[in-house]
Motif scaffolding. Sequence first.
Motif, mmCIF file in Angstrom:
data_model
loop_
_atom_site.group_PDB
_atom_site.id
_atom_site.type_symbol
_atom_site.label_atom_id
_atom_site.label_comp_id
_atom_site.label_asym_id
_atom_site.label_seq_id
_atom_site.Cartn_x
_atom_site.Cartn_y
_atom_site.Cartn_z
ATOM 1 N N PRO A 1 0.805 -1.217 0.000
ATOM 2 C CA PRO A 1 0.000 0.000 0.000
ATOM 3 C C PRO A 1 0.845 1.278 0.000
ATOM 4 O O PRO A 1 0.304 2.384 -0.001
ATOM 5 C CB PRO A 1 -0.822 -0.118 1.281
ATOM 6 N N CYS A 2 2.162 1.134 -0.036
ATOM 7 C CA CYS A 2 3.053 2.292 -0.033
ATOM 8 C C CYS A 2 2.793 3.168 -1.259
ATOM 9 O O CYS A 2 2.660 2.674 -2.375
ATOM 10 C CB CYS A 2 4.507 1.833 -0.046
ATOM 11 N N ILE A 3 2.699 4.487 -1.022
ATOM 12 C CA ILE A 3 2.522 5.431 -2.130
ATOM 13 C C ILE A 3 3.706 6.382 -2.219
ATOM 14 O O ILE A 3 3.608 7.449 -2.805
ATOM 15 C CB ILE A 3 1.180 6.202 -2.018
ATOM 16 N N THR A 4 4.824 5.987 -1.643
ATOM 17 C CA THR A 4 6.102 6.715 -1.641
ATOM 18 C C THR A 4 5.992 8.141 -1.104
ATOM 19 O O THR A 4 6.699 9.045 -1.535
ATOM 20 C CB THR A 4 6.792 6.710 -3.029
ATOM 21 N N ILE A 5 5.123 8.326 -0.150
ATOM 22 C CA ILE A 5 5.072 9.567 0.638
ATOM 23 C C ILE A 5 5.297 9.104 2.067
ATOM 24 O O ILE A 5 4.369 8.944 2.843
ATOM 25 C CB ILE A 5 3.712 10.283 0.492
ATOM 26 N N CYS A 6 6.535 8.828 2.383
ATOM 27 C CA CYS A 6 6.864 8.132 3.620
ATOM 28 C C CYS A 6 7.391 9.072 4.691
ATOM 29 O O CYS A 6 8.456 9.655 4.539
ATOM 30 C CB CYS A 6 7.902 7.057 3.340
ATOM 31 N N ALA A 7 6.616 9.208 5.743
ATOM 32 C CA ALA A 7 7.043 9.972 6.912
ATOM 33 C C ALA A 7 6.147 9.561 8.065
ATOM 34 O O ALA A 7 4.929 9.687 7.977
ATOM 35 C CB ALA A 7 6.928 11.471 6.661
ATOM 36 N N LEU A 8 6.758 9.035 9.117
ATOM 37 C CA LEU A 8 5.971 8.654 10.283
ATOM 38 C C LEU A 8 5.667 9.894 11.101
ATOM 39 O O LEU A 8 6.562 10.662 11.463
ATOM 40 C CB LEU A 8 6.711 7.627 11.134
ATOM 41 N N GLY A 9 4.385 10.088 11.387
ATOM 42 C CA GLY A 9 3.961 11.233 12.178
ATOM 43 C C GLY A 9 4.054 10.938 13.665
ATOM 44 O O GLY A 9 4.346 9.812 14.084
ATOM 45 N N ALA A 10 3.762 11.952 14.461
ATOM 46 C CA ALA A 10 3.783 11.805 15.913
ATOM 47 C C ALA A 10 2.759 10.772 16.379
ATOM 48 O O ALA A 10 2.910 10.169 17.439
ATOM 49 C CB ALA A 10 3.505 13.154 16.575
ATOM 50 N N ASP A 11 1.722 10.551 15.563
ATOM 51 C CA ASP A 11 0.692 9.566 15.896
ATOM 52 C C ASP A 11 1.140 8.138 15.598
ATOM 53 O O ASP A 11 0.437 7.177 15.887
ATOM 54 C CB ASP A 11 -0.609 9.868 15.158
ATOM 55 N N GLY A 12 2.332 7.969 14.995
ATOM 56 C CA GLY A 12 2.865 6.645 14.711
ATOM 57 C C GLY A 12 2.457 6.067 13.372
ATOM 58 O O GLY A 12 2.787 4.933 13.059
ATOM 59 N N PHE A 13 1.725 6.858 12.568
ATOM 60 C CA PHE A 13 1.268 6.387 11.263
ATOM 61 C C PHE A 13 2.024 7.085 10.149
ATOM 62 O O PHE A 13 2.331 8.276 10.236
ATOM 63 C CB PHE A 13 -0.227 6.638 11.082
ATOM 64 N N ARG B 1 4.930 1.614 11.867
ATOM 65 C CA ARG B 1 6.282 1.094 11.577
ATOM 66 C C ARG B 1 6.261 -0.439 11.559
ATOM 67 O O ARG B 1 6.832 -1.068 10.668
ATOM 68 C CB ARG B 1 7.266 1.613 12.631
ATOM 69 N N ALA B 2 5.581 -1.050 12.526
ATOM 70 C CA ALA B 2 5.512 -2.520 12.601
ATOM 71 C C ALA B 2 4.783 -3.094 11.389
ATOM 72 O O ALA B 2 5.186 -4.139 10.855
ATOM 73 C CB ALA B 2 4.831 -2.953 13.892
ATOM 74 N N GLU B 3 3.723 -2.431 10.943
ATOM 75 C CA GLU B 3 2.972 -2.916 9.776
ATOM 76 C C GLU B 3 3.810 -2.801 8.506
ATOM 77 O O GLU B 3 3.770 -3.685 7.649
ATOM 78 C CB GLU B 3 1.665 -2.139 9.631
ATOM 79 N N ILE B 4 4.573 -1.731 8.400
ATOM 80 C CA ILE B 4 5.449 -1.556 7.232
ATOM 81 C C ILE B 4 6.527 -2.648 7.236
ATOM 82 O O ILE B 4 6.746 -3.323 6.230
ATOM 83 C CB ILE B 4 6.094 -0.152 7.233
ATOM 84 N N ALA B 5 7.170 -2.831 8.391
ATOM 85 C CA ALA B 5 8.248 -3.817 8.498
ATOM 86 C C ALA B 5 7.744 -5.243 8.292
ATOM 87 O O ALA B 5 8.449 -6.085 7.739
ATOM 88 C CB ALA B 5 8.926 -3.698 9.858
ATOM 89 N N GLY B 6 6.527 -5.522 8.700
ATOM 90 C CA GLY B 6 6.013 -6.871 8.622
ATOM 91 C C GLY B 6 5.283 -7.220 7.340
ATOM 92 O O GLY B 6 4.887 -8.371 7.137
#
Length: 90
Positions: A3-15, A23-28
Amino acid sequence: MSPCITICALGADGFCSGCLRTRAEIAGWLGMTAREQWDLLAVLGQRRAAQREAAREVAVRDARKQVEALGLAGYDLGGHLARHAGQHHA
């Protein structure tokens, strides 16, 4: 397909601001079964819908404040505020 759309930046909310995964969903992702991936895609759809609704509520609240500041209380901005009258959140 990720589902990555190459706009990658984790916000303060963890998403991620692009795909709304943690982060865990991306890594897994690659280690998930197809069923787990589809389930996560459904969750991401729910997150996206909640994000849109929250943004809509903020926009309506801000529009109301602007209307009130201009002394136009009661003006419905073409019906937009009237449609959301029951959704006012202070």
